[in-house]
Structures are given as C-alpha cells and as structure tokens.
Motif scaffolding. Structure first.
Motif, PDB file in Angstrom:
ATOM      1  N   LEU A 187      44.053  -1.388 -21.382  1.00 29.50           N
ATOM      2  CA  LEU A 187      45.724  -1.618 -22.238  1.00 29.50           C
ATOM      3  C   LEU A 187      45.990  -2.800 -21.838  1.00 29.50           C
ATOM      4  O   LEU A 187      47.192  -2.229 -22.582  1.00 29.50           O
ATOM      5  N   GLY A 188      45.116  -3.377 -22.028  1.00 30.93           N
ATOM      6  CA  GLY A 188      46.058  -4.667 -22.179  1.00 30.93           C
ATOM      7  C   GLY A 188      46.927  -5.639 -21.505  1.00 30.93           C
ATOM      8  O   GLY A 188      47.989  -5.929 -22.214  1.00 30.93           O
ATOM      9  N   ILE A 189      46.772  -5.461 -20.177  1.00 35.21           N
ATOM     10  CA  ILE A 189      47.552  -6.243 -18.883  1.00 35.21           C
ATOM     11  C   ILE A 189      46.476  -6.867 -18.178  1.00 35.21           C
ATOM     12  O   ILE A 189      45.354  -6.408 -17.970  1.00 35.21           O
ATOM     13  N   GLN A 190      47.442  -7.538 -16.915  1.00 35.20           N
ATOM     14  CA  GLN A 190      46.570  -8.372 -16.525  1.00 35.20           C
ATOM     15  C   GLN A 190      46.650  -7.395 -15.368  1.00 35.20           C
ATOM     16  O   GLN A 190      48.386  -6.758 -14.791  1.00 35.20           O
ATOM     17  N   GLN A 191      45.772  -7.672 -14.226  1.00 37.01           N
ATOM     18  CA  GLN A 191      45.884  -7.191 -12.904  1.00 37.01           C
ATOM     19  C   GLN A 191      46.825  -8.313 -11.791  1.00 37.01           C
ATOM     20  O   GLN A 191      46.462  -9.475 -12.282  1.00 37.01           O
ATOM     21  N   GLY A 192      46.937  -7.517 -10.591  1.00 42.77           N
ATOM     22  CA  GLY A 192      48.119  -8.779  -9.779  1.00 42.77           C
ATOM     23  C   GLY A 192      48.703  -7.757  -9.074  1.00 42.77           C
ATOM     24  O   GLY A 192      49.035  -6.404  -8.855  1.00 42.77           O
ATOM     25  N   THR A 193      49.486  -8.359  -8.211  1.00 41.90           N
ATOM     26  CA  THR A 193      50.360  -7.771  -7.027  1.00 41.90           C
ATOM     27  C   THR A 193      51.459  -6.511  -7.686  1.00 41.90           C
ATOM     28  O   THR A 193      51.801  -5.307  -7.083  1.00 41.90           O
ATOM     29  N   ASP A 194      51.368  -6.267  -9.030  1.00 36.05           N
ATOM     30  CA  ASP A 194      52.680  -5.639 -10.148  1.00 36.05           C
ATOM     31  C   ASP A 194      51.776  -4.869 -10.572  1.00 36.05           C
ATOM     32  O   ASP A 194      52.718  -4.078 -11.858  1.00 36.05           O
ATOM     33  N   PHE A 195      50.327  -4.352 -10.682  1.00 31.34           N
ATOM     34  CA  PHE A 195      49.601  -4.202 -11.576  1.00 31.34           C
ATOM     35  C   PHE A 195      49.802  -2.562 -11.505  1.00 31.34           C
ATOM     36  O   PHE A 195      49.494  -1.893 -12.930  1.00 31.34           O
ATOM     37  N   GLU A 196      50.627  -1.378 -10.984  1.00 33.63           N
ATOM     38  CA  GLU A 196      50.688  -0.549 -10.935  1.00 33.63           C
ATOM     39  C   GLU A 196      51.912  -0.546 -12.439  1.00 33.63           C
ATOM     40  O   GLU A 196      52.111  -0.006 -12.310  1.00 33.63           O
ATOM     41  N   ASP A 197      52.760  -1.120 -11.452  1.00 38.87           N
ATOM     42  CA  ASP A 197      53.856  -0.876 -12.800  1.00 38.87           C
ATOM     43  C   ASP A 197      54.148  -1.629 -14.180  1.00 38.87           C
ATOM     44  O   ASP A 197      54.717  -0.965 -14.807  1.00 38.87           O
ATOM     45  N   ARG A 198      52.471  -2.370 -13.980  1.00 35.06           N
ATOM     46  CA  ARG A 198      52.208  -3.001 -15.079  1.00 35.06           C
ATOM     47  C   ARG A 198      51.574  -1.663 -16.922  1.00 35.06           C
ATOM     48  O   ARG A 198      52.016  -1.134 -17.182  1.00 35.06           O
ATOM     49  N   LEU A 199      51.099  -0.686 -15.476  1.00 42.51           N
ATOM     50  CA  LEU A 199      50.239   0.239 -15.434  1.00 42.51           C
ATOM     51  C   LEU A 199      51.544   1.126 -16.316  1.00 42.51           C
ATOM     52  O   LEU A 199      51.671   2.255 -17.749  1.00 42.51           O
TER      53      LEU A 199
END
Length: 414
Positions: free
Chosen positions: A369-381
């Motif tokens: 999906l071309g996103i970074q993992q992190g504490t806000d991973f679910e929000d980015r998804l």
C-alpha cells in the motif's frame, strides 16, 4: 564421514537418471522388497540401497546396474568410478567405504517386520511419533500403553508393558528396540531392551501414517450422516476447513468454572458442520491448520441444540492435516481492518463479491500500500482503503501482495 560421502554420491547418481532409467534401476534392485521402493524420494532410496546391500556391495550393484541401463557417460561414471576402483584395487580400508558398518548388519527396517520374524540379532530403530495414555490391562494387573513409531522405511504400533517404560519413552525421541515380539504389531515386554538412539530421517508422510495408527483408525463418517445420528454418538469426520474462530472463554454452568474453547467449520461433499474444541489441550491440535486445509478429526461427539447438530471434542480427539490449502493468485479489494499489529494484520477483503477475513504480515501489507509502519499504522491503512490488490493466498493467509494497475482495476469492476 566416509560412509556419508558414498551416500551423497549415490544420491547424485540417482538424480542423474531420467524417470525411465530410475524405474529400471528400482526394478533391478532385486534384494529390496517392492513396498520399500514406493513413495520414497531419490535421497531416501539411496539410504535404502545402502541398508540392504551394505556400502561395498551397494557400490558394485550400482556399477552393474549402470552398465545394464546403460549409463556409461561421464556424468554418472565420474561420480561412480572412484568408489569402484577402490574396491577392485582391494583397498577395503579406504576411508571412503568402511568408517562405519552397514546399518543393515544390525538394524531391521520397520518395513521388513513380519509376524514371527526373529529379532534376537537385530535392532529396530524408531522415532516415537505418538504415545497413547497409560491404562490397566484387562487380563492382569500390569500396565500397558501404545507407541506409534516410524523410521525411514515404515511405521508400526508398539504395545508396551510396564509403568517404568511409560516414563522412559518420550514423544519425538528416537529409540533402539531389542528382544521385541512381532505379531500384528510390535510388543515390548518386560524382557525387551531399549536405549536412546541417534536421529533418522523420517519422512513426514510416514509420521502422519504413524499417528493415524493409534488415533485415526476409525473411518470417517460423512457430515450428512453425522447430522442424522443421535446425540452423544462418537464419530470421526473428514473435510475442508472453511472457518476458524478465535479462542474464547466460557463459563461452565455445572461448576461455574471458566474454560477456553475454539470453534471451526468443516465441509465435505455432503454438507458442513461446526466443531467446538474444549480446553487448551484440544485447541492445541488446531495449531498449524489453516482455512482451506483438508483434515481428519477423530473421536468427536455429536451435540444437538435447538435442532442444530454440531460436534464437540473429547479427551481422545485428534486432528490430522491430510492436505494443505492450495496456493491461489486472486484479486482482492481490501475494505476493512480488524486488527493492525506490529507483525500481523487481520483485514476484511472482497473476493468474487464475497467478503472474507484474511491475515497478512504487516510489513507485506505496508509495502503493497506504500505506507510506513508505526504507532499510527492502522490510521494510515484506513486512509488507503478501499484498495484493490493482487494477492497470493493460501487458505485465509495472504503470502504476497501487489497493488493493481488502473487498467486491472477497470477490468475487475466490469
């Protein structure tokens, strides 16, 4: 080790043969019973040849067969000739051939065991694949239990007498068995001898077959037939896993104690049915099973509740994976996130207009999906979905993901 060097060379020689030459080679190995030539890889067959002929004679036998096939080309002969020449030169003390004695001089493969076979001078070496609960003998006061053991040639059930032996034999360990009796099964009496043994290369197929000796003997009943049985009938069932639920905690009304349960659904050609595994021990049997796998579930009990028939586990329930889910490449539209963790994400996706739940490694999902993992991973998804992807799946597990191109998305909607 020198013996190992000849074994590795023999494997390479067998791998040089085409299918027709290999079949002819097996036919010409007259000393080896037909059943021991079946369902074996070429690497396993090399070990079998050495066990039956010994190291030196196996070299000469392979040399004879290569002449008869014929395979006198350099690809085979450059591997074989050094061993043949050592023997013909009388160099039997060469480090290539005699560091260890042929295993067949003292060991009896399980596949060769027959009723009444004399094992006074032979040892059976086997891995304990399954160990059945200790129980009292009906005829006397001794204790007895069952082992299912396997080696690289076959498997057999072992009836063992004596409580002391029960504590000695451990599942997953290898043992030498001496002075045993062979009837339909192997019998380990108080006069029999045993010791821990080194590891053998036991094929997974034979391990499964060994487990089935004790736990899977009952033939499976179709789900349609099961639903016509009375309550509390013990059965075994085979089918494809279509759903696996989460582990839950329930309160038993009778004694107000909590117990973990896990539900899953099986489907065969006649119908589908829900199964409930009660307690940690039974839940453990489902470990490693995925949606799409074909399994056999033994010793489960019919349960009737408001006109619905289901199955409950018992203390003797076992689950055997018969066939893994097939690998598929599919188009998915990710529509929801159930749980996004650091290592694993559970998501909902539409396949062929039906919503399903899948699990995928979070790193694989993030990259697709071309996103970074992190504490806000679910929000980015959530910002990205709905999102169309090509996926390689096995059951309910997504192994690989790639974003679909615009033209592919258009085709998907058509």
């Amino acid at each position: 080790m020198a013996a190992e060097k000849w074994k590795l060379t023999l494997i390479k020689i067998l791998e040089q043969l085409d299918d027709q030459q290999y079949e002819k080679t097996l036919h010409l190995l007259k000393k080896i019973p037909k059943r021991e030539k079946e369902d074996k890889s070429r690497a396993q067959m090399a070990q079998t040849i050495i066990e039956h002929y010994g190291e030196e004679k196996s070299v000469l036998e392979v040399d004879r067969i290569m002449k008869e096939i014929p395979r006198m080309d350099s690809a085979v002969q450059k591997l074989l000739r050094p061993f043949v020449e050592k023997i013909k030169a009388g160099d039997l003390k060469s480090p290539q051939l005699d560091e260890v004695q042929p295993s067949s001089s003292w060991r009896k493969p399980i596949a060769e065991l027959q009723n009444g076979v004399d094992l006074s001078q032979k040892i059976v070496v086997g891995k304990v694949v399954e160990k059945f609960v200790l129980r009292s003998c009906e005829a006397n006061t001794k204790e007895k239990f069952c082992l299912a053991i396997a080696d690289d040639s076959g498997c057999i059930e072992v009836m063992v007498y004596g409580e002391k032996a029960f504590h000695f034999f451990k599942k997953g360990h290898f043992y030498n068995f001496r002075n045993v009796i062979v009837e339909e099964n192997m019998i380990f009496t108080t006069k029999s001898k045993t010791s821990r043994a080194g590891k053998l290369d036991v094929p997974k197929k034979l391990e499964l077959k060994a487990r089935m000796l004790i736990n899977g003997q009952d033939s499976a009943v179709s789900i349609d037939e099961i639903k016509r049985l009375d309550e509390k009938k013990r059965v075994s069932v085979e089918g494809t896993v279509t759903e696996i639920g989460k582990i839950e905690s329930v309160v038993i009304k009778k004694n107000q104690t909590e117990k973990n349960i896990q539900k899953f659904k099986l489907e065969d050609s006649t119908d589908s049915i829900d199964l409930t595994l009660w307690g940690k021990k039974n839940i453990q049997h489902l470990k490693g099973v995925s949606v799409g796998d074909t399994v056999k579930v033994t010793n489960v009990m019919t349960n009737h509740y408001h006109g619905t028939v289901s199955l409950n586990s018992t203390d003797s329930t076992r689950i055997f994976k018969l066939k893994c889910a097939t690998l598929q490449i599919v188009q998915l539209e990710i529509i929801g996130i159930k749980k996004a963790r650091k290592l694993q994400t559970e998501l909902e996706a539409v396949r062929d207009e039906v919503a399903e739940t899948f699990s995928v490694k979070s790193a694989v999902l993030a990259e697709a999906l071309g996103i970074q993992q992190g504490t806000d991973f679910e929000d980015r998804l959530l910002e990205k979905i709905p999102y169309s992807v090509k996926a390689e799946i096995k059951g309910d597990k997504i192994l690989k993901l790639s974003a679909m191109q615009n033209e592919e998305r258009v085709q998907m909607r058509m």
